[in-house]
Design a protein around this motif. Structure first.
Motif, short mmCIF file in Angstrom:
data_model
loop_
_atom_site.label_atom_id
_atom_site.label_comp_id
_atom_site.label_asym_id
_atom_site.label_seq_id
_atom_site.Cartn_x
_atom_site.Cartn_y
_atom_site.Cartn_z
N LYS A 2 74.78 22.05 1.26
CA LYS A 2 75.13 23.53 2.05
C LYS A 2 75.67 24.59 1.18
O LYS A 2 75.20 25.77 1.60
CB LYS A 2 76.02 23.14 3.20
N ILE A 3 76.47 24.20 0.39
CA ILE A 3 77.19 25.37 -0.31
C ILE A 3 76.05 26.02 -1.40
O ILE A 3 75.88 27.19 -1.52
CB ILE A 3 78.39 24.83 -1.07
N THR A 4 75.31 25.11 -2.00
CA THR A 4 74.39 25.55 -3.06
C THR A 4 73.35 26.27 -2.43
O THR A 4 73.06 27.48 -2.94
CB THR A 4 73.86 24.38 -3.96
N ARG A 5 72.91 26.01 -1.15
CA ARG A 5 71.97 26.91 -0.32
C ARG A 5 72.71 28.10 -0.05
O ARG A 5 72.09 29.32 -0.24
CB ARG A 5 71.60 26.18 0.67
N SER A 6 73.90 28.25 0.24
CA SER A 6 74.49 29.48 0.44
C SER A 6 74.52 30.48 -0.87
O SER A 6 74.70 31.56 -0.75
CB SER A 6 75.95 29.20 1.03
N ILE A 7 74.80 29.88 -1.93
CA ILE A 7 74.93 30.31 -3.28
C ILE A 7 73.77 30.90 -3.50
O ILE A 7 73.45 32.20 -4.03
CB ILE A 7 75.49 29.51 -4.21
N HIS A 8 72.61 30.30 -3.11
CA HIS A 8 71.34 30.66 -3.52
C HIS A 8 71.14 32.14 -2.42
O HIS A 8 70.68 33.16 -3.21
CB HIS A 8 70.08 29.72 -2.99
N ASP A 9 71.39 31.94 -1.38
CA ASP A 9 71.26 33.11 -0.34
C ASP A 9 72.19 34.32 -0.97
O ASP A 9 71.89 35.44 -0.72
CB ASP A 9 71.82 32.92 1.13
#
Ligand code: ARG
Length: 597
Positions: free
Chosen positions: A6-13
């Motif tokens: 979830k965090i890496t996805r948000s970092i991606h965003d």
């Protein structure tokens, strides 16, 4: 979705929104925050500065801001140089904790269809088990438990080398000098009795060689022609012919050994699903030699011997059949590999065997690959190094190696002394105390041998292993007992620590409480890695971390003297979860944990 995804996805965003760059998610990963910083997950910014075009601090700050605004689980963050350290909310950890405590089986991963055979122990029947076998057996058993907890179907096997010149030596010595002695008549454990005759053979044989050499016979010739050696050779021929008298003595002596081994295995706490005996398998593999010749994998030399040429695989040539048509160790192992597959259709087959056989297994696996065995890709040699004892410690009665039974008995004595000195058994019945010594002794031994990477040669230090402080089995066992005492007290005072509405009132966490939850949540991942890397030491290391953190919690945070009931309840519930995790993890190492001490 788990939280790090979830965090890496948000970092991606964040990269898209803040820096207008679309990065593939796979290249974004988190690591655990180093102990000296605040946070749970760390994102390393340096590799991405070419996209942010800002300083490491500024980049970290902007990504952190984005996360905090967009992910409700993120509580705070800090940036140290190019490291973005992320802390999650207490609410998040508390929700996760509740999910964990209500999960049906938090200590095993879902079932897979993978079938694994783990061969371990595999002793020879001419002498008792020794210190090296302890490492072998503990590794094999633990690995099997870990693989089972990973959801695999595991078959534990043991290939007993019950035939050959070594056992004939014990038999000859027994015939010559035994005078009908038996385990019953002598009171000696069966495997030790047979081992005794192996030692007697060796001494008498050496004396014969010496006499011959004194008469002027050359050493090599003397060694070959010493009467006892001739007798052993003759006995092997008789055995292969099925001579009734020889076979009968062989059976009698092997059965003594098996009775002895059974007792040793029982004390070690290991077992097997499938026994193989080399007397059944030693002729296997010859048809594979024929097959290999036809397939051009092997070739014949002028004298009729058959060889595998493995120079294309970076190895040299290896004999697979002698010129007289008899087979060698590896031939038997080729046949046994086929037999195992026929019996169990194993996808993976692991051999727990000491590193002096690295070359043997290297060659074996390459041959099986060349013979296009369907199981060849799943073969693995779990190789381990020697175990030494500090010099001067306990030589076995046979002189050279340290006997497994003696060592276990010695450990129990040490546990007894140590426990009594520390007064940890006040109020125990005699029986309870004896059971505790056994649990502590075996726990100390197993933990000490398993915490080390198998590949490494190691020094076993009995005194250190049994300490109640430090990276030892008893320290972890003691932590479990300590928690069980807390749980008993909670029950006594009728603290309803499983009551969800009480636990729901807890809103904030202390640092060490949070650390414990983080560790507990990491268990499944640790289990997975230990399974894929065939590494009990990862579980051992994790057990130590958990026990250490728990003791810190115990020292820093009041439990029963805490004013608010919900915190008392939560701390007991947290303790209970730690105890269960310790129990489950130690079970994977083959180690029992005491209820009290
Ligand atoms: N019995 C052998 C020994 O003590 C070990 C056997 C290992 N297993 C195998 N499949 N080769 O050296």
């Amino acid at each position: 979705m788990d939280i790090s995804t979830k965090i890496t996805r948000s970092i991606h965003d964040a990269f898209t929104a803040v820096f207008a760059v679309e990065l593939p998610e796979q290249i974004l990963s988190l690591q655990p925050t180093r102990k000296e910083f605040e946070g749970t997950f760390t994102f390393v910014v340096f590799p991405f500065l070419k996209y942010t075009k800002k300083s490491p601090e500024q980049s970290g700050q902007e990504i952190g801001n984005y996360l905090k605004e967009n992910l409700e689980e993120v509580a705070t963050f800090n940036v140290v140089k190019g490291f973005l350290n992320i802390s999650l909310t207490d609410h998040y950890w508390l929700v996760e904790f509740k999910a964990m405590t209500s999960s049906e089986n938090p200590f095993a991963l879902p079932q897979t269809k993978v079938k694994v055979m783990v061969e371990y122990s595999s002793p020879n029947t001419n002498k008792p088990l020794h210190l090296g076998h302890l490492r072998n057996n503990f590794l094999g058993f633990s690995l099997s438990e870990i693989l089972k907890a990973n959801g695999h179907h595991v078959v534990k096997s043991n290939l007993v080398n019950d035939r050959g010149i070594h056992i004939c030596k014990s038999m000859v010595a027994y015939q010559e000098f035994g005078k009908g002695e038996s385990p019953e008549s002598s009171g000696i454990k069966g495997d030790h009795l047979v081992g005794k005759y192996y030692v007697i053979f060796d001494a008498a044989y050496k004396a014969e060689v010496k006499v011959l050499m004194e008469k002027g016979v050359e050493e090599e010739k003397a060694k070959k022609e010493a009467p006892l050696m001739c007798k052993a050779q003759e006995m092997l021929v008789l055995w292969e012919k099925g001579d009734p008298e020889t076979v009968s003595l062989w059976k009698t002596m092997n059965n003594w050994v098996y009775e002895g081994f059974d007792a040793t295995y029982k004390r070690m706490g290991v077992d097997f699903d499938q026994m193989y005996y080399e007397s059944d398998t030693y002729l296997l593999g010859k048809d594979m030699v024929e097959e290999g010749l036809q397939k051009g994998v092997f070739y014949k030399k002028e004298n009729g011997s058959v060889w595998a040429d493995l120079s294309d695989k970076g190895l040299d040539e290896k004999l697979v059949l002698r010129s007289d048509g008899t087979s060698v160790y590896i031939t038997q192992d080729m046949g046994t590999a086929d037999l195992k597959y026929r019996d169990h259709k194993n996808d993976k087959s692991i051999y727990v065997v000491g590193n002096e056989q690295d070359y043997h297994f290297d060659v074996l696996f390459k041959i099986l690959e060349k013979l296009e065995r369907p199981y060849a890709k799943g073969l693995h040699h779990l190789s381990y190094g020697m175990v030494d004892l500090p010099s001067g410690k306990m030589k076995s009665r046979e002189g050279t190696v340290v006997d497994a039974d003696d060592l276990m008995a010695e450990m129990v004595e040490t546990a007894r002394r140590h426990t009594q000195e520390l007064g940890k058994i006040d109020g125990f019945s005699e029986q309870e105390a004896e059971a505790l010594y056994e649990i502590l002794a075996l726990g100390a031994l197993k933990y000490f041998l398993l915490k080390v990477d198998p590949k490494k040669r190691m020094l076993f230090n009995p005194e250190e292993s049994i300490e109640f402080q430090g990276n030892t089995g008893p320290f972890i066992q003691y932590t479990h007992a300590r928690i069980r005492a807390i749980l008993r007290k909670a029950e006594q005072i009728e603290l309803d620590f499983n009551n969800p509405s009480l636990l729901n009132k807890v809103a904030e966490l202390q640092e060490t409480e949070k650390n414990l939850i983080v560790l507990l949540l990491d268990y499944p991942q640790k289990l997975k890695t230990a399974g894929s890397e065939y590494s009990p030491s990862l579980i051992a290391q994790y057990m130590f971390e958990l026990a250490k953190e728990y003791n810190r919690f115990y020292a820093e945070i009041p439990i029963f003297s805490e004013a608010k009931e919900q915190h008392r309840a939560f701390r007991v519930a947290l303790s209970a979860q730690v105890a269960q995790t310790i129990k489950a993890g130690m079970k994977l190492l083959g180690i029992e944990v005491p209820e009290k001490m």
